[in-house]
Design a protein around this motif. Structure first.
Motif, short mmCIF file in Angstrom:
data_model
loop_
_atom_site.label_atom_id
_atom_site.label_comp_id
_atom_site.label_asym_id
_atom_site.label_seq_id
_atom_site.Cartn_x
_atom_site.Cartn_y
_atom_site.Cartn_z
N ASP A 309 0.81 -1.23 0.00
CA ASP A 309 0.00 0.00 0.00
C ASP A 309 0.83 1.27 0.00
N PHE A 310 1.95 1.26 -0.70
CA PHE A 310 2.73 2.49 -0.83
C PHE A 310 1.93 3.52 -1.60
N SER A 311 1.86 4.71 -1.05
CA SER A 311 1.16 5.81 -1.71
C SER A 311 2.04 6.40 -2.81
N ASP A 312 1.44 7.24 -3.63
CA ASP A 312 2.23 7.92 -4.66
C ASP A 312 3.28 8.83 -4.04
N VAL A 313 2.95 9.44 -2.90
CA VAL A 313 3.93 10.28 -2.20
C VAL A 313 5.14 9.45 -1.79
N GLU A 314 4.89 8.26 -1.28
CA GLU A 314 5.98 7.39 -0.86
C GLU A 314 6.79 6.89 -2.06
N LEU A 315 6.10 6.55 -3.13
CA LEU A 315 6.81 6.10 -4.33
C LEU A 315 7.65 7.23 -4.91
N ALA A 316 7.12 8.45 -4.86
CA ALA A 316 7.87 9.60 -5.35
C ALA A 316 9.16 9.78 -4.55
N GLU A 317 9.07 9.58 -3.22
CA GLU A 317 10.27 9.72 -2.40
C GLU A 317 11.29 8.63 -2.71
N LEU A 318 10.82 7.44 -3.01
CA LEU A 318 11.74 6.38 -3.43
C LEU A 318 12.43 6.76 -4.75
N GLY A 319 11.66 7.36 -5.65
CA GLY A 319 12.27 7.84 -6.89
C GLY A 319 13.33 8.89 -6.62
N ARG A 320 13.02 9.82 -5.71
CA ARG A 320 14.00 10.85 -5.35
C ARG A 320 15.26 10.24 -4.75
N MET A 321 15.07 9.28 -3.83
CA MET A 321 16.23 8.64 -3.20
C MET A 321 17.13 8.00 -4.24
N SER A 322 16.53 7.30 -5.20
CA SER A 322 17.35 6.64 -6.21
C SER A 322 18.14 7.64 -7.03
N ILE A 323 17.52 8.75 -7.34
CA ILE A 323 18.21 9.78 -8.14
C ILE A 323 19.33 10.43 -7.33
N ARG A 324 19.03 10.78 -6.08
CA ARG A 324 20.04 11.43 -5.23
C ARG A 324 21.24 10.52 -4.99
N ARG A 325 21.01 9.21 -4.86
CA ARG A 325 22.09 8.29 -4.53
C ARG A 325 22.76 7.69 -5.76
N SER A 326 22.38 8.18 -6.91
CA SER A 326 23.05 7.77 -8.15
C SER A 326 24.35 8.55 -8.31
N TYR A 327 25.11 8.16 -9.32
CA TYR A 327 26.32 8.91 -9.67
C TYR A 327 26.14 9.61 -11.00
N ALA A 328 24.92 10.09 -11.18
CA ALA A 328 24.57 10.87 -12.37
C ALA A 328 25.14 12.29 -12.25
N PRO A 329 25.36 12.96 -13.38
CA PRO A 329 25.80 14.36 -13.34
C PRO A 329 24.81 15.23 -12.57
N ALA A 330 25.33 16.26 -11.92
CA ALA A 330 24.51 17.10 -11.05
C ALA A 330 23.33 17.72 -11.79
N GLU A 331 23.54 18.13 -13.03
CA GLU A 331 22.45 18.78 -13.78
C GLU A 331 21.32 17.79 -14.04
#
Length: 352
Positions: A309-331
């Motif tokens: 029962d993860f809400s969209d808000v929770e899924l969005a935060e998981l998406g953010r976490m994955s992006i922040r903890r990646s080694y993608a370029p800052a931009e």
């Protein structure tokens, strides 16, 4: 967590949610149809578990179970015989991830497993990096390569791979990992290899804490100094270890389908994503080996929505976490985080 003021709840399409894919193995990223096509081309006989019984039923409760899993992986690897095969695999993985909303994918590969067929490790690494560069442009996502050692082999082999990875630091290779059956080998003995990678400025992303329990997570923290840990879910079994992971800032790459398929957990409801995030641990969902587990990146988010029962808000935060903890370029990171906000601001669909 970003401040989201009273958003409308519902079911937005998870494939449209920007996210980073940080746990994807090279051979395991292959499309099932591509496996069948390449095997037929070269007359390679595949086991029933990779044909009419796909996806296979797997369990790694013991070493025999892991051997069966590894055998299927080796069979799949054997169909990659030409440069075009490698380029096709990487492009299709990039296209599949792009369709699932990935803005950045880190694909993990052990060049020693392909060296004999592609002349040597260096030539194969050159090929993979060039294939990743081309696939990234064609699929419209960012990509990086993680070179991973095999913990069932001698730690000196890991040092050789760490030196290889170091040579490519800043030229397509962003990290160094350690994979295969974590019940094999002595984690401490791989420390020197990770020290080589650390000096080269690479991300340190070993596997740990999936097939073995919290004590193995502690060993990885002590001797490999990870920035992220592949899986790591078993730390949830020991509050002290869980707190240490949170305090150290180590992110976990959690792969729900993999966990259940391999028998780490009996059901999706048991995968401890909420326990981890509520303790302050960053979690990045990953598909691990779609070829063997039968599901890709977006499905990991859908699973948590359906089973926990993860809400969209929770899924969005998981998406953010994955992006922040990646080694993608800052931009790319900043643009993608804004995309997550846009996804959450979009009115939800009526269905899932």
């Amino acid at each position: 967590m970003d401040d989201v003021s009273d958003p409308v709840e519902g079911f937005r399409p998870v494939a449209a949610l920007p996210k980073a894919h940080l746990h994807l193995h090279f051979t395991g990223s292959m499309r099932h149809g591509t496996l069948l096509e390449l095997a037929e081309r070269d007359g390679i006989r595949l086991p029933a578990s990779l044909t009419e019984e796909w996806p296979p039923e797997l369990s790694t409760a013991d070493e025999k179970g892991w051997f069966r899993f590894q055998r299927l992986y080796d069979v799949a690897r054997s169909v990659l015989r030409t440069e075009d095969d490698v380029r096709r695999l990487v492009l299709e993985a990039a296209l599949d991830d792009a369709a699932d909303g990935s803005v950045w994918t880190e694909i993990q590969v052990d060049p020693s497993g392909y060296a004999s067929r592609f002349h040597n490790m260096t030539e194969f690494t050159d090929l993979v990096i060039d294939a990743v560069r081309d696939a990234s442009e064609r699929a419209g996502i960012g990509m990086g390569v993680v070179i991973a050692a095999n913990r069932t082999r001698h730690p000196l082999d890991a040092r050789a791979l760490a030196r290889l990875a170091a040579q490519y630091a800043g030229r397509g290779v962003i990290g160094f990992g350690l994979s295969n059956d974590e019940r094999r080998g002595d984690t401490r003995e791989f420390g020197p290899a990770f020290a080589i990678a650390e000096r080269a400025g690479l991300a340190l992303v070993p596997h740990g804490g999936e097939l073995r329990g919290p004590a193995h997570v502690t060993q990885c923290l002590d001797h490999l100094h990870p920035s992220r840990l592949g899986h790591g879910v078993r730390c949830a079994e020991d509050p002290a270890v869980l707190d240490r992971v949170a305090d150290s800032g180590v992110a976990l790459e959690v792969c729900p389908t993999s966990n259940v398929s391999l028998g780490v957990y009996a059901t999706y409801e048991e995968v401890p994503v909420r326990i981890l995030t509520e303790a302050g641990v960053d979690v990045a969902l990953g598909a691990d080996d779609p070829l063997l587990f039968g599901s890709r990146l977006a499905a990991q988010y859908t699973i948590l929505r359906a089973a926990q029962d993860f809400s969209d808000v929770e899924l969005a935060e998981l998406g953010r976490m994955s992006i922040r903890r990646s080694y993608a370029p800052a931009e790319l990171v900043q643009r993608s985080l804004a995309g997550v906000d846009t996804w959450l601001e979009t009115p939800p669909d009526d269905g899932r």
